[in-house]
Design a protein around this motif. Structure first.
Motif, PDB file in Angstrom:
ATOM      1  N   GLY A   8       2.997   8.316   7.411  1.00 26.56           N
ATOM      2  CA  GLY A   8       1.917   8.300   6.260  1.00 26.56           C
ATOM      3  C   GLY A   8       1.848   7.225   5.152  1.00 26.56           C
ATOM      4  N   GLY A   9       3.224   6.997   5.021  1.00 29.32           N
ATOM      5  CA  GLY A   9       3.641   5.876   3.809  1.00 29.32           C
ATOM      6  C   GLY A   9       3.093   4.336   4.202  1.00 29.32           C
ATOM      7  N   PHE A  10       3.053   3.481   3.305  1.00 25.61           N
ATOM      8  CA  PHE A  10       2.659   1.972   3.577  1.00 25.61           C
ATOM      9  C   PHE A  10       3.604   1.397   4.527  1.00 25.61           C
ATOM     10  CE2 PHE A  10       1.708   2.029  -1.229  1.00 25.61           C
ATOM     11  CZ  PHE A  10       0.198   2.149  -1.052  1.00 25.61           C
ATOM     12  N   PRO A  14       5.722  -3.258  -0.159  1.00 26.36           N
ATOM     13  CA  PRO A  14       5.482  -4.209  -1.212  1.00 26.36           C
ATOM     14  C   PRO A  14       4.136  -4.832  -1.182  1.00 26.36           C
ATOM     15  CG  PRO A  14       7.613  -4.789  -0.346  1.00 26.36           C
ATOM     16  CD  PRO A  14       6.941  -3.706   0.625  1.00 26.36           C
ATOM     17  N   ARG A  15       3.873  -5.150   0.010  1.00 23.37           N
ATOM     18  CA  ARG A  15       2.355  -5.787   0.120  1.00 23.37           C
ATOM     19  C   ARG A  15       1.198  -4.698  -0.118  1.00 23.37           C
ATOM     20  NH1 ARG A  15      -0.831  -5.329   4.290  1.00 23.37           N
ATOM     21  NH2 ARG A  15      -2.530  -6.590   4.512  1.00 23.37           N
ATOM     22  N   ASP A  16       1.299  -3.772   0.543  1.00 19.92           N
ATOM     23  CA  ASP A  16       0.186  -2.680   0.447  1.00 19.92           C
ATOM     24  C   ASP A  16       0.161  -2.083  -0.830  1.00 19.92           C
ATOM     25  OD1 ASP A  16      -0.124  -3.013   3.219  1.00 19.92           O
ATOM     26  OD2 ASP A  16       0.956  -1.269   3.819  1.00 19.92           O
ATOM     27  N   ALA A  17       1.401  -2.050  -1.515  1.00 16.80           N
ATOM     28  CA  ALA A  17       1.241  -1.432  -2.764  1.00 16.80           C
ATOM     29  C   ALA A  17       0.606  -2.520  -3.719  1.00 16.80           C
ATOM     30  CB  ALA A  17       2.787  -1.181  -3.285  1.00 16.80           C
ATOM     31  N   ALA A  18       0.946  -3.619  -3.829  1.00 15.04           N
ATOM     32  CA  ALA A  18       0.402  -4.653  -4.614  1.00 15.04           C
ATOM     33  C   ALA A  18      -1.138  -4.584  -4.346  1.00 15.04           C
ATOM     34  CB  ALA A  18       0.972  -5.923  -4.076  1.00 15.04           C
ATOM     35  N   ILE A  19      -1.585  -4.398  -3.081  1.00 13.56           N
ATOM     36  CA  ILE A  19      -3.186  -4.640  -2.856  1.00 13.56           C
ATOM     37  C   ILE A  19      -3.645  -3.298  -3.581  1.00 13.56           C
ATOM     38  CG2 ILE A  19      -4.846  -4.467  -1.069  1.00 13.56           C
ATOM     39  CD1 ILE A  19      -2.794  -6.318   0.817  1.00 13.56           C
TER      40      ILE A  19
END
Length: 187
Positions: A8-10, A14-19
């Motif tokens: 269930g995490g990204f 890095p990319r998903d958290a930035a978006i």
């Protein structure tokens, strides 16, 4: 450890958290604007938007308070595995998560201090729906006025009067999120 705790995490952290961070900050900068968040799915009863906010904004230095049905061992294990954030009581929480009713009493959360107004809590309020109707919002980040379904107009009015102190909120439902910073006037 159960598979649901690990999943269930990204997928591309890095990319998903930035978006997700950009979407959350857009929502906070433009109160009442509804954003969509995707990329994470925590265990029930976490919404997609709440799951994404937790993964994006929480870390071992951000204590969380879970309220009501959101305070389950499965949710705690998922948050611990993915963020390392510790759990605490309402008065010590950087973030608090639950339905509006479960988060009561709302005066229990930190509103910051004169020296450090940024030490206020941020509530992640799980709603049945987040829609562009209901209370009228005005203030910084809003050109004239906008409308948003909010949980409690009188509390939000009192919160705005505390400025520069006060709590900030993210309202979540499904993949939808809107923000109500303490600067927002609600009527």
């Amino acid at each position: 450890m159960q598979a649901q705790t690990l999943s269930g995490g990204f997928s591309q952290a890095p990319r998903d958290a930035a978006i997700a961070f950009r979407a959350a900050m857009r929502a906070m900068a433009m109160p009442g604007a509804i954003e969509n968040l995707a990329g994470a799915e925590g265990p029930a009863p976490l919404s997609t938007a709440a799951s994404v906010l937790l993964l994006t904004l929480c870390d071992p230095d951000t204590p969380i308070h879970l309220a009501g049905a959101h305070d389950t061992q499965m949710v705690r294990d998922w948050i611990t595995f993915h963020t390392g954030a510790p759990f605490t009581d309402p008065g010590e929480a950087s973030f608090a998560l639950g339905t509006w009713a479960a988060l009561a009493p709302h005066q229990a959360y930190a509103v910051g201090t004169a020296e450090y107004p940024d030490r206020a809590a941020t509530l992640i309020v799980e709603m049945d729906a987040v829609t562009a109707e209901g209370a009228c919002l005005s203030g910084p980040g809003i050109a004239t006025e906008t409308f948003l379904s909010v949980p409690d107009v009188s509390f939000l009015q009192a919160n705005a009067r505390l400025y520069p102190l006060g709590i900030d909120m993210f309202l979540t439902s499904g993949s939808r999120v809107a923000a109500l910073p303490r600067t927002t006037k609600v009527r």
